[in-house]
Motif scaffolding. Structure first.
Motif, PDB file in Angstrom:
ATOM      1  N   ARG A 243       1.419  -1.600   0.088  1.00 24.49           N
ATOM      2  CA  ARG A 243      -0.024   0.287  -0.386  1.00 24.49           C
ATOM      3  C   ARG A 243       0.811   1.226  -0.255  1.00 24.49           C
ATOM      4  NH1 ARG A 243      -3.672  -0.029   4.535  1.00 24.49           N
ATOM      5  NH2 ARG A 243      -5.129   1.915   3.672  1.00 24.49           N
ATOM      6  N   ALA A 244       1.775   0.880   0.620  1.00 27.13           N
ATOM      7  CA  ALA A 244       2.484   2.253   1.096  1.00 27.13           C
ATOM      8  C   ALA A 244       3.498   2.378  -0.163  1.00 27.13           C
ATOM      9  CB  ALA A 244       3.987   2.052   1.914  1.00 27.13           C
ATOM     10  N   ALA A 245       4.193   1.285  -1.458  1.00 27.76           N
ATOM     11  CA  ALA A 245       5.130   2.261  -1.838  1.00 27.76           C
ATOM     12  C   ALA A 245       4.178   2.168  -3.534  1.00 27.76           C
ATOM     13  CB  ALA A 245       5.820   0.142  -2.743  1.00 27.76           C
ATOM     14  N   LEU A 246       2.217   1.660  -3.348  1.00 25.46           N
ATOM     15  CA  LEU A 246       2.059   2.032  -4.962  1.00 25.46           C
ATOM     16  C   LEU A 246       1.918   3.332  -4.857  1.00 25.46           C
ATOM     17  CD1 LEU A 246       0.545   0.736  -7.286  1.00 25.46           C
ATOM     18  CD2 LEU A 246      -1.789   0.397  -5.604  1.00 25.46           C
ATOM     19  N   ALA A 247       1.936   3.903  -5.831  1.00 22.07           N
ATOM     20  CA  ALA A 247       1.565   5.191  -6.459  1.00 22.07           C
ATOM     21  C   ALA A 247       0.091   5.477  -5.975  1.00 22.07           C
ATOM     22  CB  ALA A 247       1.803   5.719  -7.635  1.00 22.07           C
ATOM     23  N   PRO A 248      -0.501   6.564  -5.371  1.00 19.83           N
ATOM     24  CA  PRO A 248      -1.511   6.948  -5.069  1.00 19.83           C
ATOM     25  C   PRO A 248      -2.789   7.440  -5.801  1.00 19.83           C
ATOM     26  CG  PRO A 248       0.057   8.714  -4.027  1.00 19.83           C
ATOM     27  CD  PRO A 248       0.168   7.636  -4.749  1.00 19.83           C
ATOM     28  N   HIS A 249      -2.016   7.626  -6.724  1.00 23.57           N
ATOM     29  CA  HIS A 249      -2.714   8.689  -8.365  1.00 23.57           C
ATOM     30  C   HIS A 249      -2.436   7.225  -9.578  1.00 23.57           C
ATOM     31  CE1 HIS A 249      -4.555  11.458  -4.854  1.00 23.57           C
ATOM     32  NE2 HIS A 249      -2.800  11.802  -4.742  1.00 23.57           N
ATOM     33  N   GLY A 250      -2.476   6.460  -9.043  1.00 26.86           N
ATOM     34  CA  GLY A 250      -1.646   5.930 -10.516  1.00 26.86           C
ATOM     35  C   GLY A 250      -3.040   5.442 -11.021  1.00 26.86           C
ATOM     36  N   PRO A 251      -2.587   4.662 -12.308  1.00 25.74           N
ATOM     37  CA  PRO A 251      -3.888   3.771 -12.602  1.00 25.74           C
ATOM     38  C   PRO A 251      -4.046   2.398 -12.001  1.00 25.74           C
ATOM     39  CG  PRO A 251      -1.592   4.270 -14.288  1.00 25.74           C
ATOM     40  CD  PRO A 251      -2.027   4.970 -13.598  1.00 25.74           C
ATOM     41  N   ALA A 252      -3.153   2.386 -11.289  1.00 18.91           N
ATOM     42  CA  ALA A 252      -3.146   0.786 -10.586  1.00 18.91           C
ATOM     43  C   ALA A 252      -4.583   0.479  -9.868  1.00 18.91           C
ATOM     44  CB  ALA A 252      -1.926   0.259 -10.651  1.00 18.91           C
ATOM     45  N   THR A 253      -5.517  -0.211  -9.549  1.00 18.65           N
ATOM     46  CA  THR A 253      -6.188  -0.133  -8.254  1.00 18.65           C
ATOM     47  C   THR A 253      -5.103  -1.562  -7.371  1.00 18.65           C
ATOM     48  OG1 THR A 253      -7.402  -2.640  -9.374  1.00 18.65           O
ATOM     49  CG2 THR A 253      -7.899   0.600  -9.817  1.00 18.65           C
ATOM     50  N   LEU A 254      -5.793  -1.351  -6.077  1.00 11.35           N
ATOM     51  CA  LEU A 254      -5.314  -2.607  -4.994  1.00 11.35           C
ATOM     52  C   LEU A 254      -6.188  -2.894  -4.693  1.00 11.35           C
ATOM     53  CD1 LEU A 254      -2.681  -3.704  -3.880  1.00 11.35           C
ATOM     54  CD2 LEU A 254      -2.950  -1.911  -2.350  1.00 11.35           C
ATOM     55  N   HIS A 255      -6.424  -4.393  -4.359  1.00  8.54           N
ATOM     56  CA  HIS A 255      -7.476  -5.050  -3.437  1.00  8.54           C
ATOM     57  C   HIS A 255      -6.578  -6.022  -2.515  1.00  8.54           C
ATOM     58  CE1 HIS A 255      -9.825  -3.959  -7.281  1.00  8.54           C
ATOM     59  NE2 HIS A 255      -8.526  -3.684  -7.248  1.00  8.54           N
ATOM     60  N   PHE A 256      -7.332  -5.926  -1.835  1.00 10.21           N
ATOM     61  CA  PHE A 256      -6.156  -6.758  -0.453  1.00 10.21           C
ATOM     62  C   PHE A 256      -7.544  -7.459   0.274  1.00 10.21           C
ATOM     63  CE2 PHE A 256      -6.042  -2.303   0.944  1.00 10.21           C
ATOM     64  CZ  PHE A 256      -6.763  -3.186   2.431  1.00 10.21           C
ATOM     65  N   GLU A 257      -6.363  -8.838   1.157  1.00 13.03           N
ATOM     66  CA  GLU A 257      -7.418  -9.259   2.561  1.00 13.03           C
ATOM     67  C   GLU A 257      -6.417  -9.584   3.140  1.00 13.03           C
ATOM     68  OE1 GLU A 257     -10.672 -12.192   2.737  1.00 13.03           O
ATOM     69  OE2 GLU A 257      -8.565 -13.100   2.027  1.00 13.03           O
ATOM     70  N   ARG A 258      -6.816  -9.190   4.536  1.00 16.15           N
ATOM     71  CA  ARG A 258      -5.784  -9.829   6.119  1.00 16.15           C
ATOM     72  C   ARG A 258      -6.608 -10.813   6.254  1.00 16.15           C
ATOM     73  NH1 ARG A 258      -3.099  -4.963   7.548  1.00 16.15           N
ATOM     74  NH2 ARG A 258      -3.368  -2.920   6.388  1.00 16.15           N
ATOM     75  N   PHE A 259      -5.263 -11.406   7.040  1.00 14.72           N
ATOM     76  CA  PHE A 259      -6.426 -12.942   7.270  1.00 14.72           C
ATOM     77  C   PHE A 259      -6.218 -12.569   9.285  1.00 14.72           C
ATOM     78  CE2 PHE A 259      -4.185 -14.971   4.563  1.00 14.72           C
ATOM     79  CZ  PHE A 259      -5.119 -15.772   3.854  1.00 14.72           C
ATOM     80  N   ALA A 260      -5.871 -10.919   9.758  1.00 20.02           N
ATOM     81  CA  ALA A 260      -5.600 -10.633  11.278  1.00 20.02           C
ATOM     82  C   ALA A 260      -6.173  -9.203  10.771  1.00 20.02           C
ATOM     83  CB  ALA A 260      -4.309 -10.769  11.903  1.00 20.02           C
ATOM     84  N   PRO A 261      -6.893  -8.380  11.475  1.00 23.86           N
ATOM     85  CA  PRO A 261      -7.184  -6.749  11.553  1.00 23.86           C
ATOM     86  C   PRO A 261      -6.239  -6.169  11.907  1.00 23.86           C
ATOM     87  CG  PRO A 261      -7.644  -7.783  13.874  1.00 23.86           C
ATOM     88  CD  PRO A 261      -7.505  -9.319  13.066  1.00 23.86           C
ATOM     89  N   ALA A 262      -6.139  -5.099  10.889  1.00 26.49           N
ATOM     90  CA  ALA A 262      -4.442  -4.467  11.682  1.00 26.49           C
ATOM     91  C   ALA A 262      -4.778  -3.136  12.510  1.00 26.49           C
ATOM     92  CB  ALA A 262      -5.375  -2.711  10.773  1.00 26.49           C
ATOM     93  N   PRO A 263      -3.175  -3.088  13.446  1.00 27.28           N
ATOM     94  CA  PRO A 263      -3.847  -3.137  14.435  1.00 27.28           C
ATOM     95  C   PRO A 263      -3.822  -1.711  14.572  1.00 27.28           C
ATOM     96  CG  PRO A 263      -1.171  -3.092  13.376  1.00 27.28           C
ATOM     97  CD  PRO A 263      -2.117  -3.791  12.215  1.00 27.28           C
ATOM     98  N   VAL A 264      -4.576  -1.327  16.369  1.00 22.80           N
ATOM     99  CA  VAL A 264      -4.965   0.304  16.423  1.00 22.80           C
ATOM    100  C   VAL A 264      -3.580   0.567  16.801  1.00 22.80           C
ATOM    101  CG1 VAL A 264      -6.246   1.957  18.273  1.00 22.80           C
ATOM    102  CG2 VAL A 264      -6.718  -1.051  17.503  1.00 22.80           C
ATOM    103  N   VAL A 265      -3.544   1.905  15.848  1.00 23.32           N
ATOM    104  CA  VAL A 265      -2.273   2.307  15.944  1.00 23.32           C
ATOM    105  C   VAL A 265      -1.833   4.017  17.049  1.00 23.32           C
ATOM    106  CG1 VAL A 265      -0.878   1.694  14.703  1.00 23.32           C
ATOM    107  CG2 VAL A 265      -2.080   3.505  14.220  1.00 23.32           C
ATOM    108  N   ASP A 266      -3.778   4.625  16.040  1.00 25.15           N
ATOM    109  CA  ASP A 266      -4.076   5.440  17.393  1.00 25.15           C
ATOM    110  C   ASP A 266      -5.395   5.906  17.791  1.00 25.15           C
ATOM    111  OD1 ASP A 266      -5.654   5.179  15.543  1.00 25.15           O
ATOM    112  OD2 ASP A 266      -5.636   6.624  14.109  1.00 25.15           O
ATOM    113  N   GLY A 267      -5.452   5.078  18.883  1.00 31.87           N
ATOM    114  CA  GLY A 267      -6.366   4.910  19.523  1.00 31.87           C
ATOM    115  C   GLY A 267      -6.557   5.181  21.009  1.00 31.87           C
ATOM    116  N   ARG A 268      -8.058   5.594  21.852  1.00 32.30           N
ATOM    117  CA  ARG A 268      -7.648   6.629  23.289  1.00 32.30           C
ATOM    118  C   ARG A 268      -8.377   5.613  24.576  1.00 32.30           C
ATOM    119  NH1 ARG A 268      -8.175  12.510  22.580  1.00 32.30           N
ATOM    120  NH2 ARG A 268      -6.610  13.283  21.247  1.00 32.30           N
ATOM    121  N   PRO A 269      -7.727   5.556  24.932  1.00 28.91           N
ATOM    122  CA  PRO A 269      -8.774   4.219  26.141  1.00 28.91           C
ATOM    123  C   PRO A 269      -9.935   4.829  26.242  1.00 28.91           C
ATOM    124  CG  PRO A 269      -6.981   5.860  27.306  1.00 28.91           C
ATOM    125  CD  PRO A 269      -6.489   5.782  26.195  1.00 28.91           C
TER     126      PRO A 269
END
Length: 350
Positions: A243-269
């Motif tokens: 995701r980071a390496a793919l050009a954000p406005h390029g013609p390619a389309t990215l489709h992905f599936e995770r086997f685990a949820p993305a980690p919570v990186v900016d949460g608050r209790p």
């Protein structure tokens, strides 16, 4: 003679006004016609979308990877599915896990899934590796959160067991006559399942022991064209790197599936109050409400943990929700697997 001048009958009742008699008859007739036109709807009954299956075959596919072929106990045809579909599997212990279908969609008699053994996981993979021919499993009907879309060009990026949803896609791309490439990565060649099912001419195998840890930007250069559809499945660092390496406005389309949820990186209790149970639970900054709920009650319904299936949706009675999935838009409910709050308390109808 007016109605008031008409003498009462033998019971002392006055005659009815002819106008109101006619009006009443007309009204009753209209109501009867409406009743005939209004269909009588049967009561709504919940649809049971679970299936009882039997393990027809358990096969070692690679180091720590076993495939399970499931069928209906009576041999009947199973519900149809498309590339990208998965099953919610209820293991004998009651644990629920999601596994991608990796067989042939044209085969309506069996489903195939594959499981990598994780010695330090939560126990589901270890239990799946004990299953044997003849064991019964309850599964959901196939669901698709990773749909395969018809395109002219594809790049498939698989990391280890991430090959499972991509395997039927590769076969579908071949049938479409599309231009495609697959880059299959893993620790060692012995750890990669289903190598014998892949055509060698369009598949590149890259293992850590021979090539080092893959560079995601370099993997993207394998695309057959700049506008290729990119399908990626594998460990979280691989997906995040692509995701980071793919050009954000390029013609390619990215489709992905995770086997685990993305980690919570900016949460608050925050706190969740379960109104009907009279319980308040504290959710740490780096965990989800679902994590805390399932520790309190393991029977709480959930499935994908990524927000797409809606299984964990609960009523929201009060609180300012921080919604973290496009499908979580109902102000009266909440997906507790992904959505949270920036502080304070959420009051749930539980």
């Amino acid at each position: 003679m007016t109605p008031a001048q008409i003498p009462p009958d033998l019971r002392g009742r006055r005659a009815r006004d002819p106008f109101w008699v006619a009006a009443s008859a007309l009204f009753n007739g209209i109501q009867r016609v409406r009743a005939l036109r209004t269909p009588v709807l049967p009561p709504v009954t919940p649809v049971d979308r679970t299936l009882t299956t039997v393990v027809r075959e358990a096969r070692q596919e690679a180091e720590d990877v076993v495939s399970l072929r499931l069928a209906a106990p009576d041999g009947r045809a199973l519900p149809a599915w498309q590339p990208g579909c998965h099953l919610d599997v209820r293991l004998p212990s009651g644990r629920r896990r999601q596994y991608s279908l990796c067989g042939d969609p044209a085969d309506r008699r069996t489903y195939r899934i594959a499981v990598r053994r994780l010695p330090h996981g939560a126990g589901g993979s270890l239990e799946a590796h004990t299953l044997a021919e003849g064991d019964l499993l309850t599964v959901s009907e196939p669901r698709n959160a990773f749909p395969f879309l018809p395109r002219d060009r594809y790049l498939f990026l698989a990391g280890g067991i991430g090959i499972t949803p991509l395997l039927p896609m590769v076969q579908a791309a071949r049938r479409l006559g599309a231009d495609w490439r697959l880059v299959y990565t893993g620790r060692t060649r012995a750890s990669l399942p289903f190598l014998d099912e892949l055509p060698a001419d369009r598949v590149e195998i890259r293992t850590d022991d021979d090539h080092g840890v893959p560079d995601c930007a370099e993997l993207l250069t394998r695309a057959p064209a700049a506008d290729a559809a990119i399908y990626c499945c594998g460990p979280a660092p691989m997906i995040d790197g692509v995701r980071a390496a793919l050009a954000p406005h390029g013609p390619a389309t990215l489709h992905f599936e995770r086997f685990a949820p993305a980690p919570v990186v900016d949460g608050r209790p925050f706190e969740i109050e379960l109104r009907r149970r009279g319980v308040t639970l504290r959710v740490p900054a780096d965990r989800t409400a679902l994590d805390v709920l399932t520790e309190y009650d393991p029977a709480i319904a959930h499935s994908c943990r990524q927000g797409f299936c809606g299984t964990c949706r609960v009523g929201l009675l009060a609180g300012d929700a921080d919604r973290r999935h496009p499908g979580d838009t109902d102000p009266g409910s909440l997906l507790v697997c992904v959505s949270r709050t920036s502080g304070g308390r959420l009051v749930l109808d539980m």
